[in-house]
Design a protein around this motif. Structure first.
Motif, PDB file in Angstrom:
ATOM      1  N   ILE A 131       0.857  -1.188   0.000  1.00 14.05           N
ATOM      2  CA  ILE A 131       0.000   0.000   0.000  1.00 14.05           C
ATOM      3  C   ILE A 131       0.889   1.233   0.000  1.00 14.05           C
ATOM      4  N   TRP A 132       1.014   1.876  -1.155  1.00 12.73           N
ATOM      5  CA  TRP A 132       2.028   2.919  -1.287  1.00 12.73           C
ATOM      6  C   TRP A 132       1.786   4.095  -0.347  1.00 12.73           C
ATOM      7  N   TRP A 133       0.501   4.434  -0.110  1.00  9.42           N
ATOM      8  CA  TRP A 133       0.229   5.642   0.681  1.00  9.42           C
ATOM      9  C   TRP A 133       0.470   5.423   2.179  1.00  9.42           C
ATOM     10  N   GLU A 134       0.794   4.197   2.567  1.00  8.43           N
ATOM     11  CA  GLU A 134       1.206   3.943   3.944  1.00  8.43           C
ATOM     12  C   GLU A 134       2.721   4.022   4.104  1.00  8.43           C
ATOM     13  N   SER A 135       3.408   4.394   3.033  1.00 10.04           N
ATOM     14  CA  SER A 135       4.856   4.575   3.086  1.00 10.04           C
ATOM     15  C   SER A 135       5.214   5.791   3.934  1.00 10.04           C
ATOM     16  N   SER A 136       6.381   5.735   4.541  1.00 16.90           N
ATOM     17  CA  SER A 136       6.899   6.907   5.264  1.00 16.90           C
ATOM     18  C   SER A 136       7.580   7.871   4.313  1.00 16.90           C
ATOM     19  N   ASP A 137       7.658   7.493   3.036  1.00 18.29           N
ATOM     20  CA  ASP A 137       8.338   8.308   2.034  1.00 18.29           C
ATOM     21  C   ASP A 137       7.393   8.722   0.916  1.00 18.29           C
ATOM     22  N   CYS A 138       6.165   9.101   1.246  1.00 18.82           N
ATOM     23  CA  CYS A 138       5.247   9.612   0.234  1.00 18.82           C
ATOM     24  C   CYS A 138       5.751  10.968  -0.267  1.00 18.82           C
ATOM     25  N   ARG A 139       5.537  11.213  -1.569  1.00 16.15           N
ATOM     26  CA  ARG A 139       6.006  12.455  -2.173  1.00 16.15           C
ATOM     27  C   ARG A 139       4.954  12.963  -3.161  1.00 16.15           C
ATOM     28  N   GLY A 140       5.067  14.258  -3.506  1.00 15.35           N
ATOM     29  CA  GLY A 140       4.189  14.846  -4.502  1.00 15.35           C
ATOM     30  C   GLY A 140       3.040  15.613  -3.891  1.00 15.35           C
ATOM     31  N   LYS A 141       2.153  16.083  -4.773  1.00 13.98           N
ATOM     32  CA  LYS A 141       1.006  16.849  -4.292  1.00 13.98           C
ATOM     33  C   LYS A 141      -0.141  16.771  -5.289  1.00 13.98           C
ATOM     34  N   VAL A 142      -1.340  16.890  -4.782  1.00 14.96           N
ATOM     35  CA  VAL A 142      -2.546  16.913  -5.595  1.00 14.96           C
ATOM     36  C   VAL A 142      -3.635  17.581  -4.764  1.00 14.96           C
ATOM     37  N   ILE A 143      -4.558  18.261  -5.437  1.00 12.82           N
ATOM     38  CA  ILE A 143      -5.724  18.815  -4.746  1.00 12.82           C
ATOM     39  C   ILE A 143      -6.821  17.772  -4.794  1.00 12.82           C
ATOM     40  N   GLU A 144      -7.254  17.326  -3.648  1.00  8.22           N
ATOM     41  CA  GLU A 144      -8.336  16.342  -3.565  1.00  8.22           C
ATOM     42  C   GLU A 144      -9.668  17.053  -3.356  1.00  8.22           C
ATOM     43  N   TYR A 145     -10.689  16.547  -4.044  1.00  4.32           N
ATOM     44  CA  TYR A 145     -12.059  16.992  -3.796  1.00  4.32           C
ATOM     45  C   TYR A 145     -12.810  15.798  -3.248  1.00  4.32           C
ATOM     46  N   ARG A 146     -13.116  15.855  -1.954  1.00  5.55           N
ATOM     47  CA  ARG A 146     -13.734  14.721  -1.272  1.00  5.55           C
ATOM     48  C   ARG A 146     -14.739  15.254  -0.258  1.00  5.55           C
ATOM     49  N   HIS A 147     -15.920  14.636  -0.225  1.00  5.97           N
ATOM     50  CA  HIS A 147     -16.971  15.064   0.711  1.00  5.97           C
ATOM     51  C   HIS A 147     -17.266  16.559   0.558  1.00  5.97           C
ATOM     52  N   ASP A 148     -17.363  17.015  -0.703  1.00  4.64           N
ATOM     53  CA  ASP A 148     -17.701  18.404  -1.017  1.00  4.64           C
ATOM     54  C   ASP A 148     -16.669  19.405  -0.513  1.00  4.64           C
ATOM     55  N   THR A 149     -15.438  18.962  -0.336  1.00  4.28           N
ATOM     56  CA  THR A 149     -14.396  19.844   0.185  1.00  4.28           C
ATOM     57  C   THR A 149     -13.108  19.677  -0.627  1.00  4.28           C
ATOM     58  N   TYR A 150     -12.477  20.804  -0.970  1.00  2.40           N
ATOM     59  CA  TYR A 150     -11.170  20.777  -1.620  1.00  2.40           C
ATOM     60  C   TYR A 150     -10.085  20.800  -0.550  1.00  2.40           C
ATOM     61  N   GLN A 151      -9.074  19.974  -0.742  1.00  2.00           N
ATOM     62  CA  GLN A 151      -7.984  19.924   0.227  1.00  2.00           C
ATOM     63  C   GLN A 151      -6.678  19.611  -0.502  1.00  2.00           C
ATOM     64  N   LEU A 152      -5.630  20.341  -0.182  1.00  2.00           N
ATOM     65  CA  LEU A 152      -4.323  20.076  -0.763  1.00  2.00           C
ATOM     66  C   LEU A 152      -3.676  18.922  -0.019  1.00  2.00           C
ATOM     67  N   LEU A 153      -3.371  17.870  -0.762  1.00  2.00           N
ATOM     68  CA  LEU A 153      -2.618  16.747  -0.221  1.00  2.00           C
ATOM     69  C   LEU A 153      -1.187  16.907  -0.708  1.00  2.00           C
ATOM     70  N   SER A 154      -0.272  17.156   0.209  1.00  2.00           N
ATOM     71  CA  SER A 154       1.099  17.475  -0.174  1.00  2.00           C
ATOM     72  C   SER A 154       2.073  16.734   0.725  1.00  2.00           C
ATOM     73  N   PHE A 155       3.044  16.079   0.096  1.00  2.00           N
ATOM     74  CA  PHE A 155       4.098  15.378   0.825  1.00  2.00           C
ATOM     75  C   PHE A 155       5.438  15.969   0.393  1.00  2.00           C
ATOM     76  N   GLU A 156       6.108  16.613   1.291  1.00  2.00           N
ATOM     77  CA  GLU A 156       7.389  17.239   0.979  1.00  2.00           C
ATOM     78  C   GLU A 156       8.521  16.459   1.631  1.00  2.00           C
ATOM     79  N   ARG A 157       9.705  16.547   1.011  1.00  2.00           N
ATOM     80  CA  ARG A 157      10.886  15.949   1.608  1.00  2.00           C
ATOM     81  C   ARG A 157      11.312  16.726   2.847  1.00  2.00           C
ATOM     82  N   ASP A 158      12.097  16.060   3.695  1.00  2.00           N
ATOM     83  CA  ASP A 158      12.751  16.757   4.795  1.00  2.00           C
ATOM     84  C   ASP A 158      13.607  17.876   4.202  1.00  2.00           C
ATOM     85  N   ARG A 159      13.534  19.050   4.777  1.00  2.00           N
ATOM     86  CA  ARG A 159      14.244  20.206   4.211  1.00  2.00           C
ATOM     87  C   ARG A 159      15.756  20.008   4.198  1.00  2.00           C
TER      88      ARG A 159
END
Length: 222
Positions: free
Chosen positions: A106-134
């Motif tokens: 299950i990739w989204w259970e990884s501790s190393d998720c990356r990237g970003k997408v705007i999700e529209y779920r349950h009538d709500t927009y939400q930014l899903l963003s995974f950034e690297r350690d700075r």
């Protein structure tokens, strides 16, 4: 240039959703010398069998897109195609995924998720963003990934989808990521200054079908 076509491939079972997506795709500017085509595939029995219908199309660049995904980065193609051309080892690019896939597949259970997408779920927009350690340096154009999500999968080479293993609508994306890697290509997640996509996530989830596909994935790739 083998064929100056950028082909969007979509499985379609909702015409109104597809038409909204199609209108948006038709407005995207393409790099000089390229044109955009859209291939809708209806009545598909699985994602893999549908996507294999596009393999014989002569377009070098194919973008496998969910019908409920909208490209909101107007100049996305002007970033994507040069990314491919400048990185010939890069076989496939997504907008969200993981550098490593956990043992459960299950990739989204990884501790190393990356990237970003705007999700529209349950009538709500939400930014899903995974950034690297700075403290870690960012890849210049993309982050090398083990798996990307199927909402947006862009390719510059053709690798057949494993319809012999996955006969439904789950794990076609993670398995295809592994197929590309096994053939010596890199899989990447685009470094997006702003999200390229909105994904209108559905609320229905077929847990039984997902688990069947997960076990198939583990049996063949782990």
């Amino acid at each position: 240039m083998s064929n100056p076509t950028i082909l969007f491939v979509l499985c379609v079972n909702d015409e109104s959703m597809f038409q909204a997506c199609f209108r948006q795709l038709a407005s995207l500017p393409a790099p000089h010398g390229y044109h955009v085509e859209v291939l809708p595939i209806r009545h598909a029995s699985s994602m893999t069998s549908a996507y294999n219908e596009a393999i014989t199309h002569p377009a070098q660049f194919k973008i496998y897109l969910h019908q409920d995904t909208l490209i909101v980065k107007q100049h996305m193609l002007l970033e994507l195609i040069p990314l491919f051309l400048q990185n010939p080892s890069l076989g496939m690019v997504g907008v969200i995924g993981a550098e490593n896939v956990p043992d459960n597949g299950i990739w989204w259970e990884s501790s190393d998720c990356r990237g970003k997408v705007i999700e529209y779920r349950h009538d709500t927009y939400q930014l899903l963003s995974f950034e690297r350690d700075r403290q870690q340096p960012e890849a210049q154009d993309y982050i090398k990934a083990a798996a990307i999500d199927g909402l947006f999968m862009a390719t510059q080479y053709d690798v057949r989808w494993r319809e012999d293993l996955f006969d439904g609508f789950h794990f076609y994306d993670v398995s295809q990521s592994f197929e590309f890697t096994q053939k010596g290509y890199e899989v990447g997640i685009a470094n997006q200054e702003e999200p390229w996509c909105i994904h209108k996530c559905g609320d229905h989830f077929d847990a039984e079908a997902y688990e069947k596909a997960r076990q198939t994935f583990l049996a063949n790739y782990r």
